[in-house]
Design an enzyme around this catalytic site. Structure first.
Site, PDB file in Angstrom:
ATOM      1  N   GLU A   1      19.942 -12.584 -23.081  1.00  0.00           N
ATOM      2  CA  GLU A   1      19.747 -13.350 -21.834  1.00  0.00           C
ATOM      3  C   GLU A   1      19.920 -14.850 -22.059  1.00  0.00           C
ATOM      4  OE1 GLU A   1      17.386 -12.384 -23.756  1.00  0.00           O
ATOM      5  OE2 GLU A   1      15.625 -13.681 -23.614  1.00  0.00           O
TER       6      GLU A   1
ATOM      7  N   HIS B   1      18.489 -12.470 -28.391  1.00  0.00           N
ATOM      8  CA  HIS B   1      18.284 -12.731 -26.966  1.00  0.00           C
ATOM      9  C   HIS B   1      19.598 -12.767 -26.200  1.00  0.00           C
ATOM     10  CE1 HIS B   1      13.957 -13.659 -26.971  1.00  0.00           C
ATOM     11  NE2 HIS B   1      14.178 -14.064 -28.212  1.00  0.00           N
TER      12      HIS B   1
ATOM     13  N   CYS C   1      13.283  -8.711 -28.086  1.00  0.00           N
ATOM     14  CA  CYS C   1      12.376  -9.481 -28.960  1.00  0.00           C
ATOM     15  C   CYS C   1      10.951  -8.942 -28.858  1.00  0.00           C
ATOM     16  CB  CYS C   1      12.491 -10.967 -28.602  1.00  0.00           C
ATOM     17  SG  CYS C   1      11.785 -12.056 -29.852  1.00  0.00           S
TER      18      CYS C   1
END
Lengths: 229, 80
Positions: free
Chosen positions: A205, A203, A86
Site C-alpha cells: 500500500e 507494504h 506487516c
C-alpha cells in the site's frame, strides 16, 4: 471489489491502505473498528500494518483475540479472502489462520527501508498480475518480521506452493543478505492452503503512487480487484 | 491463589535478544557465560481455590494466549 480495513488501537497503516484501495481498486473500503462484532459483507478483508495493542505479549497476540477477529476467522473459514500486511501478517499467524510466527528481527534492529521480493507464484488472487519470478520493490517497516516455522512445516509450505514471496537481491537472487530480518528461507509472504489468505511483511500500500517512490504494490491490489470484481 | 507462568523459547529456536545479552555480559567482564535465553514471567491472581482446577485453567490460558507454542514452551507453578 467491496473491501474492509480493520482498525486496531495502534494500527498506523490503516489510512494508507484505505487510500490505496480507493485509488487503485476504485471503491471506498469500510473502515472497521476492532471492537465491532460484525461488519458488512465484503469481498476482501485487510488487516493493516502498525503496532496493535502496543505489541504487548507478542506482536499481534492481543489483536488476534479481539472481537472483530472472531468474525474475520469465521469469514476466512468460509473462503472470504484476507490480506494481512506487516502487523496484519503477525495477527494472522497468532490467530492461527497462517502457519508459523514472526519473531524479533535477527539484527534486533527495526528495519525501515525498501526491499526486493521475488514473486514465487502468479497462481493466486493476490499475485495474478505479477509474473512468477518477477521482482518487486516495496518498503518494509518492522521490528518483528523474522518468519519462523519448523523444517517440517516449511517443507510442507514449499510442496504446496504456499510461499508467496521471498526477499531477494534486485536481480531476483534469493540470498541471506537480501533479507531485512533473518526470516527462514527468506520468506516474506505466505498463503494459507487454499491461497485465500496472504500474510506479507512488506507494504504494497506504500508502493502505489510514484510520489511515494514506487508503484510495484499496485499489481497486488489490481489483481485482487480483477479477481474479486 | 496465585499462579506463575514461565514462557521460554523452545530449544533450537534462535534467541537474538539472549545472544545480545550474552554479548553485553562479556563486555562487562563476565567470562564463561556459555548461553543466554530470555523468557517471560507472568504472574496471575486467581479466584479459583482448587489447585487442580486452577492449573487446568492456566494451562488453557497458555495454549490460547500466554505462549505461542510454535516457538515457546511454558511451565506453570501454582502457589497457595
Amino acid at each position: 471489489m467491496r473491501s474492509a480495513v480493520v482498525v486496531f488501537p495502534g494500527s498506523n497503516c490503516d489510512r494508507d491502505t484505505q487510500v490505496a484501495l480507493r485509488d487503485v481498486a476504485g471503491a471506498e473500503p469500510h473502515m472497521v473498528w476492532h471492537a465491532e462484532g460484525t461488519f458488512p459483507e465484503v469481498d476482501l478483508i485487510v488487516l493493516p500494518g502498525g503496532f496493535s495493542y502496543g505489541d504487548y505479549l507478542r506482536a499481534g497476540a492481543m489483536a488476534a483475540h479481539s472481537p472483530v477477529m472472531r468474525e474475520v476467522v469465521a469469514r476466512a473459514g468460509r473462503g472470504v479472502p484476507v490480506l494481512g500486511i506487516c502487523n496484519g501478517f503477525q495477527i494472522l499467524c497468532e490467530a492461527g489462520l497462517l502457519p508459523g510466527v514472526l519473531m524479533r528481527n535477527a539484527s534486533l534492529r527495526f528495519a525501515g527501508k525498501d526491499v526486493h521480493v521475488r514473486v514465487e507464484t502468479s497462481q493466486s488472487i493476490f499475485t495474478n498480475r505479477y509474473a512468477a519470478g518477477a521482482v518487486a520493490r516495496m518498503p518494509v517497516a518492522h521490528g518483528d518480521g523474522n518468519y519462523y516455522a519448523d523444517d517440517a512445516t516449511l517443507d510442507r509450505l514449499e510442496e504446496r506452493g504456499q510461499i508467496a514471496f521471498r526477499y531477494c537481491l534486485p536481480d531476483g537472487t534469493v540470498a541471506a543478505e537480501a533479507s531485512p530480518n533473518g526470516a527462514r528461507r527468506n520468506i516474506a509472504g505466505v498463503f494459507n492452503e487454499a491461497k485465500t489468505v496472504l500474510g506479507f511483511m512488506p507494504h504494497p500500500e506504500r508502493a502505489c503512487d510514484p510520489l511515494l517512490g514506487g508503484t510495484d504494490g499496485r499489481a497486488m491490489i489490481e489483481g485482487l480487484a480483477g479477481a474479486l470484481a | 491463589m496465585k499462579a506463575r507462568v514461565q514462557v521460554t523459547l523452545k530449544p533450537g529456536v534462535l534467541d537474538p535478544q539472549g545472544t545480545a545479552i550474552q554479548g553485553a555480559l562479556a563486555h562487562l567482564g563476565f567470562a564463561g557465560v556459555r548461553d543466554v535465553r530470555q523468557g517471560k514471567l507472568i504472574e496471575l491472581e486467581l479466584a479459583e481455590t482448587d489447585p487442580a482446577v486452577g492449573r487446568a485453567s492456566v494451562e488453557e490460558m497458555c495454549r490460547r494466549l500466554l505462549a505461542n507454542t510454535v516457538i515457546e514452551s511454558y511451565a506453570i507453578e501454582v502457589l497457595p
